[in-house]
Design a protein around this motif. Sequence first.
Motif, PDB file in Angstrom:
ATOM      1  N   LEU A  73      48.387 -16.200 -15.300  1.00  0.00           N
ATOM      2  CA  LEU A  73      47.662 -17.402 -14.463  1.00  0.00           C
ATOM      3  C   LEU A  73      48.699 -17.950 -13.637  1.00  0.00           C
ATOM      4  CD1 LEU A  73      45.424 -18.361 -17.342  1.00  0.00           C
ATOM      5  CD2 LEU A  73      44.920 -16.958 -15.355  1.00  0.00           C
ATOM      6  N   THR A 106      36.215 -10.630 -20.964  1.00  0.00           N
ATOM      7  CA  THR A 106      37.330 -11.417 -20.114  1.00  0.00           C
ATOM      8  C   THR A 106      37.848 -12.387 -21.238  1.00  0.00           C
ATOM      9  OG1 THR A 106      36.147 -11.184 -18.197  1.00  0.00           O
ATOM     10  CG2 THR A 106      37.879 -12.737 -18.166  1.00  0.00           C
ATOM     11  N   GLN A 111      41.354 -20.251 -10.182  1.00  0.00           N
ATOM     12  CA  GLN A 111      41.499 -20.072 -11.620  1.00  0.00           C
ATOM     13  C   GLN A 111      40.369 -20.693 -12.487  1.00  0.00           C
ATOM     14  OE1 GLN A 111      45.584 -20.513 -12.926  1.00  0.00           O
ATOM     15  NE2 GLN A 111      44.740 -21.849 -14.501  1.00  0.00           N
ATOM     16  N   LEU A 143      38.002 -18.532 -15.209  1.00  0.00           N
ATOM     17  CA  LEU A 143      38.323 -18.998 -16.494  1.00  0.00           C
ATOM     18  C   LEU A 143      36.898 -19.733 -17.177  1.00  0.00           C
ATOM     19  CD1 LEU A 143      41.937 -20.811 -16.815  1.00  0.00           C
ATOM     20  CD2 LEU A 143      41.231 -18.362 -17.522  1.00  0.00           C
ATOM     21  N   PHE A 168      46.197 -13.244 -27.804  1.00  0.00           N
ATOM     22  CA  PHE A 168      46.014 -12.650 -26.760  1.00  0.00           C
ATOM     23  C   PHE A 168      46.239 -11.161 -26.569  1.00  0.00           C
ATOM     24  CE2 PHE A 168      47.422 -11.555 -22.210  1.00  0.00           C
ATOM     25  CZ  PHE A 168      45.865 -11.399 -21.610  1.00  0.00           C
ATOM     26  N   SER A 220      35.533 -17.099 -19.212  1.00  0.00           N
ATOM     27  CA  SER A 220      36.611 -16.158 -20.017  1.00  0.00           C
ATOM     28  C   SER A 220      36.849 -16.923 -21.389  1.00  0.00           C
ATOM     29  CB  SER A 220      37.956 -16.360 -19.161  1.00  0.00           C
ATOM     30  OG  SER A 220      39.000 -15.837 -20.159  1.00  0.00           O
ATOM     31  N   HIS A 231      41.427 -14.857 -22.196  1.00  0.00           N
ATOM     32  CA  HIS A 231      42.766 -15.677 -21.777  1.00  0.00           C
ATOM     33  C   HIS A 231      43.510 -16.264 -23.060  1.00  0.00           C
ATOM     34  CE1 HIS A 231      39.985 -19.077 -21.367  1.00  0.00           C
ATOM     35  NE2 HIS A 231      41.055 -19.804 -21.329  1.00  0.00           N
ATOM     36  N   TRP A 269      38.696 -18.190 -24.650  1.00  0.00           N
ATOM     37  CA  TRP A 269      40.151 -18.664 -24.838  1.00  0.00           C
ATOM     38  C   TRP A 269      40.413 -17.772 -26.227  1.00  0.00           C
ATOM     39  CZ3 TRP A 269      44.963 -20.378 -23.899  1.00  0.00           C
ATOM     40  CH2 TRP A 269      45.559 -20.776 -24.584  1.00  0.00           C
TER      41      TRP A 269
END
Length: 159
Positions: free
Chosen positions: A148, A125, A95, A99, A109, A102, A127, A104
């Motif tokens: 996740l 990508t 994970q 991330l 989202f 990725s 999250h 934020w």
Amino acid sequence: MIVFDLSCDEGHRFEGWFGSSEDFTEQREQGLIACPQCGSDAVGKAPMAPAVPRKGNRLPLAQAPGRQATGKQAMTRGPIPPEVAAALQNLAEAQARALKDSKWVGDRFVEQSRAMHYGERPPETIHGQATPDEAAALFEEGVPVAPLPFPVAPPEDLN
């Protein structure tokens, strides 16, 4: 977080971790909880025994004189087996690697996922956060999202 012992209509028992009792109820009503053994979504809370420690001068029941072993491994609340700890560590590392690249997007989202899915913005990508209802709606629309396995703190909340 709260841990519930759960069971399906086939009698399989397993644990589930939830933010609250209401989270469990909502997820069950939405069909988001399924038995990991048979896939049944007819899942409910199983009776739970309190974790009462034994006295220091007592043998565990399985070792008590005159007690025969049943061949079944008792469920305990002791340390997790090393294999499980290693698997969880590998999952956490996977994970973290995913991330790393990725972005934020926090509570944007759902909006950002839809925009990428419908070609309104370039794909990347990301999250962030979504309620169970929002996640279910994205899934129903065919937007490729997945939860996740471990909670993620927003960057501004990190030390």
